[in-house]
Scaffold this active site. Structure first.
Site, PDB file in Angstrom:
ATOM      1  N   GLY A   1       0.812  -1.207   0.000  1.00  0.00           N
ATOM      2  CA  GLY A   1       0.000   0.000   0.000  1.00  0.00           C
ATOM      3  C   GLY A   1       0.844   1.254   0.000  1.00  0.00           C
ATOM      4  CB  ALA A   2       3.578   2.385   2.222  1.00  0.00           C
TER       5      ALA A   2
ATOM      6  CD  GLU B   1       1.484  -6.684   1.267  1.00  0.00           C
ATOM      7  OE1 GLU B   1       2.435  -7.421   0.962  1.00  0.00           O
ATOM      8  OE2 GLU B   1       1.631  -5.475   1.541  1.00  0.00           O
TER       9      GLU B   1
ATOM     10  CB  THR C   1       2.634  -7.654 -14.892  1.00  0.00           C
ATOM     11  OG1 THR C   1       2.550  -8.404 -13.667  1.00  0.00           O
ATOM     12  CG2 THR C   1       1.998  -6.288 -14.679  1.00  0.00           C
TER      13      THR C   1
ATOM     14  CG  ASP D   1       7.274 -12.976 -22.079  1.00  0.00           C
ATOM     15  OD1 ASP D   1       8.229 -12.746 -22.850  1.00  0.00           O
ATOM     16  OD2 ASP D   1       7.087 -14.077 -21.528  1.00  0.00           O
TER      17      ASP D   1
ATOM     18  CG  ASP E   1       3.884  -2.532  -4.676  1.00  0.00           C
ATOM     19  OD1 ASP E   1       2.873  -3.242  -4.848  1.00  0.00           O
ATOM     20  OD2 ASP E   1       4.759  -2.784  -3.837  1.00  0.00           O
TER      21      ASP E   1
END
Length: 306
Positions: free
Chosen positions: A56-57, A149, A209, A213, A243
């Protein structure tokens, strides 16, 4: 009564003013060694460092560095680590007013990284188990980004309260509450998480993701857009790359970019992130990445003739 399915239309650039992140805040204690140990093995010669982290951070800091502003909703302890993490986020431009200080140890991640940037992570959630939405409101012009999380009930409540564009980074992989998935405007995962969460095959909008590739966007399981990866030879750390990708993709879509260009922007941001040893890497502005990945006139003409 069934849950209304939210629209999966791209964010309108005329309405998105900020990105708020609800999620985890950790102190990362990282040991970098020549290689990762096998079970029961000791590997010497490592270098130890402590730095801000938590998915998150990391996402909130990436968004602030890309766009100049973001907001974090989470929790840290009353300890020195909590104060250090708050100072780091505020210094990066994150609005920290909705981060609670609770009577629990600040979340901690124990990270092992090898010379190629591969990692092993053990997370001690601590204060992240106390994340609450008490007193938190979301505006219609906000995009809201969550991960897995923190308690999934908190994530679900965030989705219910979101008036704007709700995005779930479904990591780490876990079974998703059906109502939560129905309320997502966009889900972002890596290829392993996509395979481990079968329900995503029918989701309205999913970005996946694939490491070297590149990345792709799926609409109800149909691949509708893709972008190649940016080749990186000087990898320092892969922890914050996903992130940074998440924050960049949401902001790129919020800037009105079509799917392929938004993916290209996020890939470029992720590539810069892996070159930085920090879990919260230094990044250029979103505008820089948009211009750097803008399709050439020749490419656009070629696409038009296909």
């Amino acid at each position: 009564m069934s849950t209304p399915v939210r629209s999966a239309a791209p964010i309108s650039p005329s309405t998105l003013t900020t990105l708020s992140v609800v999620g985890s805040i950790n102190l990362d204690i990282t040991a970098t060694a020549s290689r990762l140990p096998s079970p029961g093995e000791t590997v010497g010669g490592a270098v130890l460092r402590q730095q801000p982290g938590g998915k998150g951070a990391n996402q909130a800091v990436a968004a602030a560095r890309l766009s100049g502003r973001s907001r974090m909703v989470g929790a840290v302890g009353q300890d020195d680590a909590g104060r250090t993490l708050l100072d780091a986020m505020a210094g990066a431009g994150v609005d920290i007013q909705d981060i609670a200080r609770v009577d629990a140890a600040t979340g901690t991640a124990l990270v092992l990284v090898d010379s190629d940037g591969e990692n092993q992570i053990v997370v001690c959630p601590g204060a992240n188990g106390s994340v609450s939405l008490e007193g938190v409101a979301f505006a219609e012009d906000e995009a809201v980004l969550c991960q897995l999380e923190v308690d999934q009930d908190v994530v679900l409540e965030t989705a219910r309260r979101t008036k704007g564009f709700f995005v779930l980074n479904a990591a780490p992989a876990a079974p998703i509450i059906p109502e939560l998935l129905e309320r997502c405007d966009l889900v972002i995962v890596n290829e392993t998480e996509y395979a481990l969460i079968p329900a995503l095959k029918n989701a309205p909008l999913v970005a996946v993701t694939y490491g070297g590739d590149g990345s792709a966007i799926f609409v109800h399981g149909e691949r509708v857009a893709e972008a190649p990866a940016v080749k990186v030879t000087d990898i320092a750390n892969t922890i914050g790359a996903g992130d940074a990708f998440c924050a960049a993709l949401v902001l790129a879509l919020g800037s009105g970019l079509e799917h392929s260009h938004a993916l290209a922007v996020a890939n470029a941001v992720g590539a810069d992130a892996v070159r930085d040893s920090s879990s919260q890497p230094a990044l250029k502005s979103l505008e820089h990445y948009i211009e750097a990945t803008r399709p050439s006139d020749a490419a656009l003409s070629a696409d038009a003739t296909r």
